[in-house]
Design a protein around this motif. Structure first.
Motif, PDB file in Angstrom:
ATOM      1  N   ASN A 120      58.009  44.375  -5.273  1.00  0.00           N
ATOM      2  CA  ASN A 120      57.462  43.990  -6.572  1.00  0.00           C
ATOM      3  C   ASN A 120      58.091  42.679  -6.976  1.00  0.00           C
ATOM      4  OD1 ASN A 120      58.006  43.952  -9.729  1.00  0.00           O
ATOM      5  ND2 ASN A 120      56.094  45.063  -9.388  1.00  0.00           N
ATOM      6  N   ALA A 121      57.246  41.703  -7.287  1.00  0.00           N
ATOM      7  CA  ALA A 121      57.753  40.409  -7.726  1.00  0.00           C
ATOM      8  C   ALA A 121      57.327  40.166  -9.159  1.00  0.00           C
ATOM      9  CB  ALA A 121      57.227  39.287  -6.831  1.00  0.00           C
ATOM     10  N   SER A 122      58.253  39.670  -9.966  1.00  0.00           N
ATOM     11  CA  SER A 122      57.953  39.349 -11.357  1.00  0.00           C
ATOM     12  C   SER A 122      58.136  37.858 -11.584  1.00  0.00           C
ATOM     13  CB  SER A 122      58.869  40.135 -12.289  1.00  0.00           C
ATOM     14  OG  SER A 122      60.201  39.674 -12.144  1.00  0.00           O
TER      15      SER A 122
ATOM     16  N   GLY B 158      62.090  30.415 -16.495  1.00  0.00           N
ATOM     17  CA  GLY B 158      62.242  29.825 -15.172  1.00  0.00           C
ATOM     18  C   GLY B 158      62.831  30.782 -14.158  1.00  0.00           C
ATOM     19  N   ARG B 159      62.347  32.019 -14.171  1.00  0.00           N
ATOM     20  CA  ARG B 159      62.925  33.021 -13.262  1.00  0.00           C
ATOM     21  C   ARG B 159      61.861  33.887 -12.607  1.00  0.00           C
ATOM     22  NH1 ARG B 159      68.008  35.438 -16.819  1.00  0.00           N
ATOM     23  NH2 ARG B 159      69.155  33.477 -16.959  1.00  0.00           N
ATOM     24  N   SER B 160      62.170  34.289 -11.387  1.00  0.00           N
ATOM     25  CA  SER B 160      61.384  35.284 -10.685  1.00  0.00           C
ATOM     26  C   SER B 160      62.338  36.230  -9.978  1.00  0.00           C
ATOM     27  CB  SER B 160      60.448  34.627  -9.669  1.00  0.00           C
ATOM     28  OG  SER B 160      59.751  35.605  -8.913  1.00  0.00           O
ATOM     29  N   THR B 161      61.941  37.480  -9.871  1.00  0.00           N
ATOM     30  CA  THR B 161      62.736  38.443  -9.110  1.00  0.00           C
ATOM     31  C   THR B 161      61.851  39.119  -8.080  1.00  0.00           C
ATOM     32  OG1 THR B 161      62.331  40.239 -10.656  1.00  0.00           O
ATOM     33  CG2 THR B 161      64.291  38.891 -11.039  1.00  0.00           C
TER      34      THR B 161
ATOM     35  N   LEU C 172      52.304  36.483  -3.866  1.00  0.00           N
ATOM     36  CA  LEU C 172      51.979  35.247  -4.579  1.00  0.00           C
ATOM     37  C   LEU C 172      51.702  35.604  -6.030  1.00  0.00           C
ATOM     38  CD1 LEU C 172      51.052  32.212  -4.668  1.00  0.00           C
ATOM     39  CD2 LEU C 172      48.762  33.059  -4.173  1.00  0.00           C
ATOM     40  N   ILE C 173      52.384  34.938  -6.945  1.00  0.00           N
ATOM     41  CA  ILE C 173      52.159  35.175  -8.362  1.00  0.00           C
ATOM     42  C   ILE C 173      51.608  33.889  -8.973  1.00  0.00           C
ATOM     43  CG2 ILE C 173      53.130  35.999 -10.528  1.00  0.00           C
ATOM     44  CD1 ILE C 173      55.522  37.013  -9.021  1.00  0.00           C
TER      45      ILE C 173
ATOM     46  N   GLU D 202      53.432  39.782 -12.737  1.00  0.00           N
ATOM     47  CA  GLU D 202      54.008  40.435 -11.570  1.00  0.00           C
ATOM     48  C   GLU D 202      52.937  40.741 -10.534  1.00  0.00           C
ATOM     49  OE1 GLU D 202      54.272  44.838 -13.695  1.00  0.00           O
ATOM     50  OE2 GLU D 202      55.718  44.306 -12.169  1.00  0.00           O
ATOM     51  N   GLN D 203      53.428  40.997  -9.306  1.00  0.00           N
ATOM     52  CA  GLN D 203      52.576  41.410  -8.212  1.00  0.00           C
ATOM     53  C   GLN D 203      53.323  42.475  -7.419  1.00  0.00           C
ATOM     54  OE1 GLN D 203      49.520  40.757  -6.993  1.00  0.00           O
ATOM     55  NE2 GLN D 203      48.912  39.245  -8.524  1.00  0.00           N
ATOM     56  N   THR D 204      52.550  43.396  -6.859  1.00  0.00           N
ATOM     57  CA  THR D 204      53.153  44.491  -6.100  1.00  0.00           C
ATOM     58  C   THR D 204      52.466  44.633  -4.757  1.00  0.00           C
ATOM     59  OG1 THR D 204      53.765  45.685  -8.111  1.00  0.00           O
ATOM     60  CG2 THR D 204      53.618  46.973  -6.082  1.00  0.00           C
ATOM     61  N   SER D 205      53.292  44.916  -3.746  1.00  0.00           N
ATOM     62  CA  SER D 205      52.752  45.218  -2.426  1.00  0.00           C
ATOM     63  C   SER D 205      53.685  46.221  -1.773  1.00  0.00           C
ATOM     64  CB  SER D 205      52.655  43.952  -1.571  1.00  0.00           C
ATOM     65  OG  SER D 205      52.217  44.272  -0.261  1.00  0.00           O
ATOM     66  N   GLY D 206      53.224  47.461  -1.685  1.00  0.00           N
ATOM     67  CA  GLY D 206      54.054  48.498  -1.067  1.00  0.00           C
ATOM     68  C   GLY D 206      55.368  48.678  -1.802  1.00  0.00           C
TER      69      GLY D 206
END
Lengths: 114, 110
Positions: free
Chosen positions: B63-65, B71-74, B49-50, B56-60
């Motif tokens: 990685n989500a940005s 208007g973008r997320s990866t 969840l960002i 960005e957020q990271t889990s193991g």
């Protein structure tokens, strides 16, 4: 175990026969929501509830009703089901201020309306 | 009206590769963005969840940005494994409504 439960998991019914799909969460979450998932259309929000006695329409509310008399329960009611309501339904909940926090989903209810 | 698009709709990659899943949205005024995983016939599992104020957020290995202005997320998955095979969904939140993309179906080849 923290979870969202839905019942029934599978249901086959006939057009016009009223049905209720129950949703319950044991995390004391304020926000609860219903979605339907259809091939090619993805997940679409039906109704949501910010708290007890507070409900509002999502993107596809037609043909559905909800109630939120208790914090833990958020049943979805189909007063007169039609074949176009055949779908996979998910209930979800989240903590804190509305929908701002992580959503937890139930296992889904597969509904077939003949 | 907010629209959320995920490209590609399906992706197959060999095991061990790093990969990127894309999510775009038309209205940048969002509260947060969430990535989910869905296995066939199953419910959704939250991955990351960002919040709108975060980048960005990271889990193991994930990685989500988030770039609200564009208007973008990866969602970046490192060292992919066959167990990563699933459908990945992104969802944006605004005004207490949640809009989902249609997902990317990922298949990791052993």
């Amino acid at each position: 175990e923290a979870q969202v439960t839905q019942n029934p998991r599978y249901l086959i019914t006939v057009t016009g026969k009223k049905l209720t799909v129950t949703c319950s969460q044991n995390m004391n979450h304020e926000y609860m929501s219903w979605y339907r998932q259809d091939p090619g259309l993805g997940l679409r929000q039906i109704y949501y509830s910010m708290n007890v006695e507070v409900t509002d329409k999502g993107d596809v509310p037609e043909g559905y009703k909800v109630s939120r008399k208790e914090k833990r329960n958020f049943p979805l009611i189909l007063e007169s089901p039609s074949p176009n309501q055949t779908s996979l339904y998910f209930c979800a909940s989240s903590d804190g201020g509305g929908s701002y926090n992580e959503q937890f989903f139930g296992p889904g209810t597969r509904l077939t309306v003949l | 009206k907010q629209e959320v698009t995920q490209i590609p709709a399906a992706l197959s990659v060999p095991e061990g590769e790093n990969l990127v899943l894309n999510c775009s949205f038309t209205d940048s005024a969002i509260y947060n963005l969430q990535w989910f995983r869905q296995d066939p016939g199953k419910g959704l599992t939250s991955l990351l969840l960002i919040q709108s104020s975060q980048r960005e957020q990271t889990s193991g290995r994930l990685n989500a940005s988030l770039d609200k202005s564009s208007g973008r997320s990866t969602l970046y998955i490192a060292a992919s494994q066959p167990g990563d095979s699933a459908t990945y969904l992104c969802a944006v939140v605004r005004d207490d409504k949640i809009i989902f993309g249609k997902g990317t179906r990922l298949h990791i080849l052993p």
